[in-house]
Design an enzyme around this catalytic site. Sequence first.
Site, mmCIF file in Angstrom:
data_model
loop_
_atom_site.group_PDB
_atom_site.id
_atom_site.type_symbol
_atom_site.label_atom_id
_atom_site.label_comp_id
_atom_site.label_asym_id
_atom_site.label_seq_id
_atom_site.Cartn_x
_atom_site.Cartn_y
_atom_site.Cartn_z
ATOM 1 N N ASP A 67 0.820 -1.216 0.000
ATOM 2 C CA ASP A 67 0.000 0.000 0.000
ATOM 3 C C ASP A 67 0.852 1.263 0.000
ATOM 4 O O ASP A 67 2.070 1.206 0.193
ATOM 5 C CB ASP A 67 -0.957 -0.004 1.206
ATOM 6 N N ASN A 136 -7.664 -2.613 14.403
ATOM 7 C CA ASN A 136 -9.056 -2.893 14.024
ATOM 8 C C ASN A 136 -9.153 -4.087 13.081
ATOM 9 O O ASN A 136 -10.191 -4.315 12.464
ATOM 10 C CB ASN A 136 -9.706 -1.655 13.397
ATOM 11 N N HIS A 138 -7.335 -4.587 10.284
ATOM 12 C CA HIS A 138 -7.044 -4.379 8.860
ATOM 13 C C HIS A 138 -5.733 -5.042 8.462
ATOM 14 O O HIS A 138 -4.833 -5.223 9.282
ATOM 15 C CB HIS A 138 -7.067 -2.889 8.479
ATOM 16 N N GLU A 143 -9.645 -1.632 5.390
ATOM 17 C CA GLU A 143 -10.313 -1.313 6.646
ATOM 18 C C GLU A 143 -11.568 -2.180 6.826
ATOM 19 O O GLU A 143 -12.030 -2.811 5.862
ATOM 20 C CB GLU A 143 -10.701 0.171 6.644
HETATM 21 C C1 GLP Z 1 -0.452 0.347 8.645
HETATM 22 C C2 GLP Z 1 -0.112 -0.513 7.442
HETATM 23 C C3 GLP Z 1 -0.364 -1.977 7.726
HETATM 24 C C4 GLP Z 1 0.258 -2.372 9.060
HETATM 25 C C5 GLP Z 1 -0.360 -1.562 10.170
HETATM 26 C C6 GLP Z 1 0.156 -1.939 11.556
HETATM 27 O O1 GLP Z 1 -1.786 0.657 8.739
HETATM 28 N N1 GLP Z 1 -0.836 -0.120 6.270
HETATM 29 O O2 GLP Z 1 0.181 -2.745 6.667
HETATM 30 O O3 GLP Z 1 0.054 -3.735 9.287
HETATM 31 O O4 GLP Z 1 -0.039 -0.200 9.904
HETATM 32 O O5 GLP Z 1 1.345 -1.266 11.792
HETATM 33 P P1 GLP Z 1 2.286 -1.469 13.055
HETATM 34 O O6 GLP Z 1 3.181 -2.591 12.683
HETATM 35 O O7 GLP Z 1 3.035 -0.162 13.136
HETATM 36 O O8 GLP Z 1 1.425 -1.745 14.219
#
Ligand code: GLP
Length: 259
Positions: A67, A136, A138, A143
């Site tokens: 993404d 949440n 995702h 989402e």
């Molecule tokens: C973002 C990314 C996700 C990732 C999430 C959790 O939203 N788009 O791919 O899994 O963050 O991130 P973290 O590893 O910082 O908790």
Amino acid sequence: MKILILPDQGDATIRAADMICESMAARARTVLGLATGGTMEPLYAELVARHRQGRLTFADARSFNLDEYVGLAPRHPQSYHSYMHRHLFAHVDFAPGATALPDGSAPDPDAEADAYEARIAAAGGIDLQLLGIGRNGHIGFNEPTSSLCSRTRVKTLTESTRAANARFFAEGEEPPTCAITMGLATILDARQVLLLAFGAEKAPAVRAMIEGPVSAFTPASVLQMHRRATVILDQAAASMLELREYYHTVHPDGAPALV
Ligand code: GLP
């Protein structure tokens, strides 16, 4: 789903790096699906260290990231392009042009999303997709209520995701409201998926993903439909799992399954 519960995040990161190395050794021209977020930073540090020790090369590999924020140019310090450059690409030996992310500054983000999906297909699909998970539930930026059949497209971010990711932005700078993300069906097409989750704040999402119903409200639960999905957890992220003892019995400390 293969559930591996490791004593702590350090052990879990080593186990994930081992799996990536095994997958790359098994297939010369591996197509990796890469992820961003705090969870991935120690993993990329470990891969960089193995590369520096001569144990891992990316020379024949390709990669597609999950993404990118809409509205951030690749050079923006908080873009996922910059993140990948900082944590991995600048330190290893991918061939020029072998790494790809959606372009968040494309004039037509919908067309960019369609073109990105086509590029993944043209590369022969993804061999190993790395994933983190949002609080949440995702994955990527899919989402809650994302279609389980979705392809790469533009998604509006929830306020909770923007708040969680605000820590990466400078004071006074707001996280973007939209992102281009691989869809849930794009992720399911990967031949193998590897999701990492650490810390107690991820425990409710981890429980819903593994033991809840398959539901668009917990997008990560769609991985229950994947034939080769591995989830690597530390003790805290696994703490709410009802069948925690069973997963430990099958894979003690994340070891390969007992026969
Ligand atoms: C973002 C990314 C996700 C990732 C999430 C959790 O939203 N788009 O791919 O899994 O963050 O991130 P973290 O590893 O910082 O908790």
